[in-house]
Enzyme design. Structure first.
Site, mmCIF file in Angstrom:
data_model
loop_
_atom_site.group_PDB
_atom_site.id
_atom_site.type_symbol
_atom_site.label_atom_id
_atom_site.label_comp_id
_atom_site.label_asym_id
_atom_site.label_seq_id
_atom_site.Cartn_x
_atom_site.Cartn_y
_atom_site.Cartn_z
ATOM 1 N N GLU A 98 90.014 36.392 -27.379
ATOM 2 C CA GLU A 98 91.354 36.891 -27.761
ATOM 3 C C GLU A 98 92.370 36.880 -26.620
ATOM 4 O OE1 GLU A 98 90.879 40.775 -29.516
ATOM 5 O OE2 GLU A 98 89.756 40.017 -31.214
ATOM 6 N N GLU A 150 82.218 35.977 -36.375
ATOM 7 C CA GLU A 150 82.216 37.412 -36.702
ATOM 8 C C GLU A 150 82.562 37.627 -38.175
ATOM 9 O OE1 GLU A 150 84.675 39.616 -33.909
ATOM 10 O OE2 GLU A 150 84.025 38.381 -32.232
HETATM 11 C C1 XIL Z 1 84.291 45.538 -32.279
HETATM 12 C C2 XIL Z 1 83.005 46.258 -32.625
HETATM 13 O O1 XIL Z 1 82.604 45.917 -33.926
HETATM 14 C C3 XIL Z 1 83.218 47.729 -32.511
HETATM 15 O O2 XIL Z 1 82.010 48.403 -32.759
HETATM 16 C C4 XIL Z 1 83.749 48.033 -31.127
HETATM 17 O O3 XIL Z 1 84.025 49.374 -31.008
HETATM 18 C C5 XIL Z 1 85.023 47.280 -30.841
HETATM 19 O O4 XIL Z 1 84.767 45.907 -31.004
HETATM 20 N N1 XIL Z 1 86.846 41.186 -32.475
HETATM 21 C C6 XIL Z 1 85.825 41.059 -31.570
HETATM 22 C C7 XIL Z 1 84.726 42.023 -31.566
HETATM 23 O O5 XIL Z 1 85.774 40.062 -30.835
HETATM 24 O O6 XIL Z 1 84.182 42.197 -30.293
HETATM 25 C C8 XIL Z 1 85.178 43.346 -32.133
HETATM 26 O O7 XIL Z 1 84.034 44.180 -32.232
HETATM 27 C C9 XIL Z 1 85.836 43.164 -33.474
HETATM 28 C C10 XIL Z 1 87.041 42.311 -33.347
#
Ligand code: XIL
Length: 367
Positions: free
Chosen positions: A171, A279
């Site tokens: 990101e 994800e």
């Molecule tokens: C999120 C996790 O799911 C949470 O448990 C944590 O508190 C914050 O991060 N994009 C990403 C992930 O790349 O690392 C994120 O994960 C969700 C959004």
């Protein structure tokens, strides 16, 4: 004549009965019997996701999840790649300039290896996961980079040969395709992209065989962000910085346009790099409604969307299909109940670890 009708009818009946009940013997034949057209029964998939897929099927997990037997069983039976939901991020590992906490990461990596799973490392650099102690010091660019270089070398070399791939950067672009200004990297470096390029190189030096990814959300949907990522990849290639793949997070919804998804994926694949749906989860409670009910119709829509996304991924060149990873496995534990709304049901298993229609949709989208 009666004999002939009876024979024809008998053959059809035999076919049908063989399909329905296997080898149950037939008796009798009545004059009144209607001709029966044999119906092909629907194909029932008996394979699990990991058995059917020709690429790894991953899920994000935590140490606590894996200690719950039902979770661990569902995970082991259906998936063959592990991502850490947060325990492999900088905040989870880097406790002080010279302090590292590897208990959780070791646990995750050992769990995966003991169960014949691959491990995808998520993520070395994420603006949201620089530890507070690090940000407080406010290093100048030279010290910033030296420290981060040591961090990358320490973590990547510890898991050399065990973690097959790392998200080196996560990101870095905002939704309009410009660099994310809230990032401490942006605030420290005149040319942040060059810094990221060198970080990819540090990771490669620590493990020459590991696959290195850039990870972000909505690249398939947002052409501004996609263009920025493509430009960065071009720049890396010209400058000789290593990059093997792009991960699109795919936190999406049942209303997202399937055509846009499919076109965006095809477009990203023009980079020639490995593609990771990294994800995946599919939201259903569009209006964040407190009275939301996850109806049968919405379950079917969600299943359809899973199927369509998997089909779009399957249509990419075979050599570029890195993996599909879902962000969790069960609606019991999903980051969306916090980040989006408590009534959210985005994953493949329900809270009791029963396969949802979403699971069947994903499975039927696989080639
Ligand atoms: C999120 C996790 O799911 C949470 O448990 C944590 O508190 C914050 O991060 N994009 C990403 C992930 O790349 O690392 C994120 O994960 C969700 C959004």
């Amino acid at each position: 004549m009666l004999n002939l009708i009876c024979k024809t009818s008998l053959i059809k009946s035999v076919l049908l009965l063989l399909i329905i009940v296997g080898t149950t013997p037939l008796t009798g034949c009545s004059e009144k019997e209607e001709p029966v057209i044999p119906v092909t029964p629907p194909v029932v998939e008996t394979k699990t996701l990991k058995e059917k897929a020709k690429f790894p099927i991953g899920a994000a997990v935590t140490v606590a999840h894996l200690k719950e037997a039902d979770f661990a069983n569902a995970f082991k039976s259906n998936y063959n790649q592990l991502s850490a939901e947060y325990e492999m991020k900088m905040k989870g590992i880097w406790t002080s300039l010279t302090g590292y906490s590897f208990d959780n990461t070791d646990y995750l990596v050992n769990f995966a290896l003991q169960n014949n799973m691959k491990v995808h490392g998520h993520a070395l650099l994420w603006y949201s996961s620089f530890p507070d102690w690090f940000k407080t010091v406010a290093y100048d660019s030279l010290n910033f980079e030296n420290n981060v270089k040591t961090y990358i070398q320490t973590v990547v070399s510890r898991y050399k040969g065990k973690i097959v791939s790392w998200d080196v950067a996560n990101e870095i672009f905002a939704d309009d395709g410009t660099l994310r200004v809230e990032s401490t990297v942006y605030k420290t470096f005149k040319d942040p992209i060059a810094f990221y390029g060198r970080c990819f190189q540090y990771a490669r030096n620590a493990d020459p065989d590991v696959k290195l990814f850039y990870n972000d959300y909505d690249q398939v949907l947002n052409s501004a962000k996609r263009n920025s990522v493509s430009k960065m990849v071009e720049r890396f290639k010209k400058a000789g910085y290593p990059i093997d793949g792009i991960g699109d997070q795919f936190h999406t919804t049942i209303w997202t346009s399937k055509t846009t998804i499919s076109n965006g994926l095809t477009d990203i694949a023009r980079t020639g790099l490995l593609i990771h749906i990294s994800e995946l989860d599919i939201r259903v409670n569009q209006n964040k409604s407190d009275s939301y009910v996850f109806t049968d119709a919405e379950m079917i829509r969600q299943s359809d969307m899973y199927k369509s996304i998997v089909e779009s991924f399957e249509s990419l060149p075979q050599a570029q299909k890195f993996a599909i990873t879902t962000w969790g496995i069960t609606d019991k534990y999903t980051w969306l109940t916090g980040w989006w709304h408590p009534k959210e049901y985005p994953l493949l298993f329900n809270s009791n670890y029963t396969k949802k229609k979403a699971y069947d949709g994903f499975l039927s989208g696989l080639k």
